[in-house]
Structures are given as C-alpha cells and as structure tokens.
Design an enzyme around this catalytic site. Structure first.
Site, short mmCIF file in Angstrom:
data_model
loop_
_atom_site.label_atom_id
_atom_site.label_comp_id
_atom_site.label_asym_id
_atom_site.label_seq_id
_atom_site.Cartn_x
_atom_site.Cartn_y
_atom_site.Cartn_z
N SER A 134 0.71 -1.25 0.15
CA SER A 134 -0.02 0.09 -0.05
C SER A 134 0.93 1.33 -0.16
CB SER A 134 -0.99 -0.04 1.45
OG SER A 134 -1.65 1.07 1.27
N LYS A 189 -4.67 -6.89 2.97
CA LYS A 189 -4.63 -5.47 2.04
C LYS A 189 -5.93 -5.41 1.40
CE LYS A 189 -2.61 -2.41 -0.82
NZ LYS A 189 -3.54 -2.28 -1.60
N HIS A 192 -7.85 -3.40 4.00
CA HIS A 192 -7.45 -2.13 4.13
C HIS A 192 -8.08 -1.45 2.81
CE1 HIS A 192 -4.70 0.58 2.07
NE2 HIS A 192 -3.91 0.91 3.23
N ASN A 193 -8.04 -1.97 1.89
CA ASN A 193 -8.72 -1.18 0.62
C ASN A 193 -10.20 -0.99 0.86
OD1 ASN A 193 -6.08 -1.45 -0.27
ND2 ASN A 193 -6.85 -1.78 -2.42
N GLU A 196 -10.51 1.99 3.12
CA GLU A 196 -10.13 3.17 2.07
C GLU A 196 -11.52 3.46 1.57
OE1 GLU A 196 -7.49 3.41 -1.81
OE2 GLU A 196 -6.51 2.67 -0.19
#
Length: 489
Positions: A134, A189, A192-193, A196
């Site tokens: 990231s 990940k 995480h996105n 986001e």
C-alpha cells in the site's frame, strides 16, 4: 576482480510499470542488488536508461536469464496485473526456479487465488508469498506499508529486504510484518482497501454537505480539511483532500474538482471486501455503502434520466448565518470521526473472523502499527487502535475499547444532527447513515430479526429458537391450532 556473488542479485522484480519500477528503485536505493525483467524488453531498456545510475540493477531479456541472475535462495517479486497475467508469470518463473526459492506477488490479488497459488507452488517446493503493498507509486518508491503472507521460512529470508524499503512509523518501526500463512497478506490488504473506500466516501459526504448544504467554495472546504487534519482526524486522506480542493485547473482556472467527471472508478478490492464479508456473515455496512455509492456514480443512464425528468425534493441549501455555519461544520467533523471509527471497526471485525475461518493468527495490534505510515489509510488514531488491541480492550470489537466508546458517545448527538439535516435537505449520506444504523443496531436490546424468523418459519419451515428454552422450534402454521413442536434440542 568481481566475485560471482557480486554479479548476482539478492532480489528481483518482474514487471516495470509504475509500481514495479518504483519498488525496484526503492530496493536499489537501500543497498539491494536488483534483477529486473519486463515482458517487453524495451521497457527494461528504458528503465535502465532512466534509473540505472540509482543503484545496482541487473537487467534480463528472458525469464531464464532473470532467474539465473538471482542468488540462492532466489527471491522474485511480481508486480504485474492481477489474474491471468500473474498466473502466467508464476508459471514461467517456476519452470526455472528450484526448491527453496521464493515468489512474491506484490499485486492486488484476490486472496483465494493466493491460497491456490501457494498450494500449487508448495508441491514444487517453491515458497509463494502473497504480499499486500500500500502507498501507491509514491509509497513504492519512498517507503510502502507491506503485508506479506506465506511461510515463516520465507519471512525470515524476506524480512531484511522488506524492512530496508518499508515506510517508517514515527517511532522508527518499519511498516512491514508477517501477517500469516498463504492468503493472509492479500486478505488484510483487501480489507485495508475496503476501509479506504469507506474513508474516502465519508470525506466526500462531508464535502458535499459543505458544498451544497453550506454553499462553500472548494478552496474554503479545503481550508476546513486542513484544519481538521490538526485534530484527531489527522490522516493522509484528509491531508490530500485539502490539497485536491485547493487545486485550480490550469486550463479553465476553475477549481479542479469542478472539472473532474463525477464517476468514481473501482478496481475490485472494495467489492471483494464486501463479497467476502457476506460469505463470512460479518456486517461491513459502511464499506458496502461506499462501494454502492461508487456504483451509483457510474450509472450514467439513470442519473441522466433523473436530470431530464427530475424528482420533486427539498432544497439542499441550509441557509445558515456564519455562526451557525461554523457550528454545523464542527458537527460534520464529529460525524466524520464517529463514522470513520465504525468503518475501521467493521474492517478489523472482518479480518478477525477470516482469521478464525482460514486458520490465520493475525496480530491486530501489529497490523494497526504497520498501517501508521506508508499506506493510504495511515492515520494518527491507528496508535489508539494498536493500543486497544494490545491491551485486549478491542477483543470483541474496537467500538468497545474505552477510548473509542467514549469518542462515539461524545460524537453521537452531532452524528444524528448531521444525518437528520442531510435527510431533510436531500443530501445523500449513505456511509454516515449506515454507520449510525450499525451503531444503533448494536445498542438495541432486541432487534426485529425475531419477526423475520417468524416469517421464515411460516413460509419456509426454517424453524426458530426461543428465549426461554434451548433447541429449534417450528409452528405448524397450516394446521388447526397452529401447534408448536420442538425440532431439535
């Protein structure tokens, strides 16, 4: 005379587009000898011509030559498009690699694909590592946050390499850690996105309230976000929001945000986060609404028809004086913070549940720490999140940790006022609203799901449970007297 070892690379990068090229340069800047390969050799030549003086690079024209240029155990990082291109590169590398070598996929791969690939490579004795990266192109060059999965053995080999290039948190800790086996790295990940997505949509909803509701110019709103970045909302996304809103278009002189088409793109990770949460039975309502909001922005025909044949509705303008306007801006700030906490809590809940299902022992406190720098959702309050998990206060949910529980309670009145005002004036706030609904759902002693279970039993004999005794029960709805029977104990 140069030894054979000095002629070999200790790490290699396959794929020299923006992310791969930046990562290769970062590796070289930190003393690594980097083998580089791209399917099209012209790109490799262009890379060497532009960046070859920045460190030790060993270019190759073929996969065989690339693999042979690596020291044992060979470590190759793939930075190519997810899906079939990744599978093809893995297949080509595996043809020349040997037992004990390591293939790292640094792209945004779907974690189930990573699990499959890890099994396939394990049969050949090759270690496969799915690694979330990231920070975008800038992070790849100057220090990303990295989330590698894979075996403990591969982590021991990769650790000094990855720590050399990782972003450093304010306390100096490298923002990289071994997440867990097989697909764990790509899973976190992905989430995480997803976080986001929610974070960006919340910021966009705050902007919309100020732009249409309060009639503020983009530059003024940019100043507000800059001020907010000095509070507990201190984060990369809030920081760059101020920068974007202050930017003027060179061609027209208008605020850049006014000349950008209002269709938000997606590359899949947000959708995967929601789909996976559904399969795990974990509500990630804020992330889901953020994904749907992007989907709505791209429904061109629907939106154009709504403009040609408009619906009746309220005026978006709040028509407030300066004092009341400033007060409402503070309410928005509080609503943003509360909703942001919910988005992170839901994301961590999904990671925790996946850890149970897939057998990953993910250290949540450590995960929060490696997101403090380098990554897109880096934020000041990740220190608080790390502390909450470290102490055990967030074992059930981040929302019950004292700091965050108090923050939600302090922001609750503002949260409700902002959403009520938005509804009254026809300004959509899907993530604000769904986050509050989730909060209220947790607060409720009884949910209307009892009625739904009664309905399901009537039309489908799906059974229900009672509050006063264990077991599964079914009412014989079609029978005279509608007697209840116990189906199981």
């Amino acid at each position: 005379m140069t030894s054979q070892n000095e002629q070999e690379a200790n790490v290699g990068v396959v794929g020299l587009a923006a992310m791969g090229a930046s990562l290769a340069r970062n590796l070289a800047h930190h003393g690594n000898r980097v083998a580089v390969y791209n399917r099209t050799y012209k790109r490799t030549e262009a890379f060497m011509q532009e960046y070859g003086s920045e460190g030790v690079f060993i270019p190759s024209q073929t996969v065989k030559e690339f693999v042979e240029s690596l020291s044992v155990p060979r470590t190759a990082i793939i930075m190519v498009k997810a899906g079939e291109p990744t599978d093809q590169v893995i297949k080509e590398l595996a043809e020349y690699m040997e037992q004990g070598d390591i293939i790292v996929d640094g792209g945004n791969a779907y974690f189930e694909d990573t699990i499959r690939r890890e099994k396939e490579m394990a049969k050949l004795g090759i270690h496969f590592v799915g690694m979330g990266v990231s920070g975008g192109e800038e992070g790849a060059l100057n220090g990303p946050s990295m989330m590698p999965g894979g075996s403990d053995w591969s982590w021991n080999t990769l650790k000094p390499i990855l720590e050399s290039i990782a972003a450093k948190a304010p306390d100096g800790e490298p923002c990289v850690a071994h997440i867990g086996p097989n697909g764990a790295g790509h899973f976190v990940k992905m989430v995480h996105n997803g976080i986001e997505y929610a974070d960006m949509q919340l910021i966009a909803e705050s902007y919309d309230l100020m732009r249409r509701g309060l009639g503020m110019a983009p530059e003024q709103i940019g100043d507000v976000f800059a001020q907010w970045n000095e509070t507990e909302l201190d984060s990369y996304l809030v920081e760059i929001t101020a920068e974007v809103l202050r930017k003027r278009d060179e061609k027209t002189g208008k605020p850049l945000v006014d000349v950008i088409v209002d269709h938000a793109g997606m590359k899949g990770t947000g959708t995967w986060t929601v789909q996976t949460a559904l399969s795990l039975g974990v509500p990630v309502t804020g992330i889901a609404e953020a994904v749907f909001a992007r989907g709505l922005s791209d429904q061109t025909q629907l939106r154009e028809q709504a403009q040609k044949d408009p619906f009746n509705g309220p005026d978006a303008s709040l028509a407030l004086d300066d004092e009341a306007k400033q007060a409402f801006i503070e309410l928005i700030r509080q609503a943003l913070y509360a909703s942001k906490i919910v988005a992170y809590a839901q994301g961590f809940n999904e990671i925790a549940e996946a850890g149970k299902v897939y057998g990953w022992d993910i250290d949540m406190a450590q995960l929060a720490r490696i997101w403090r720098a380098g990554c897109i959702i880096r934020a000041k309050f990740l220190n608080r999140i790390s502390d909450a998990f470290e102490s055990g206060a967030a074992d059930v949910s981040l929302l019950f940790a004292p700091y965050f529980k108090q923050a939600l309670e302090n922001c609750e009145a503002a949260w409700r006022k902002v959403i009520a005002t938005a509804v009254e004036h026809g300004i959509p706030t899907p993530v604000f609203s769904s986050s509050l609904a989730y909060f209220d759902g947790l607060r409720a002693k009884r949910l209307p799901a009892a009625l739904i279970q009664g309905q399901r039993d009537l039309f489908g004999a799906h059974t229900y449970q009672r509050v006063d005794e264990p077991g599964a029960f079914h009412t014989l709805w079609a029978e005279p007297g509608q007697k209840e029977i116990q189906v199981s104990h």
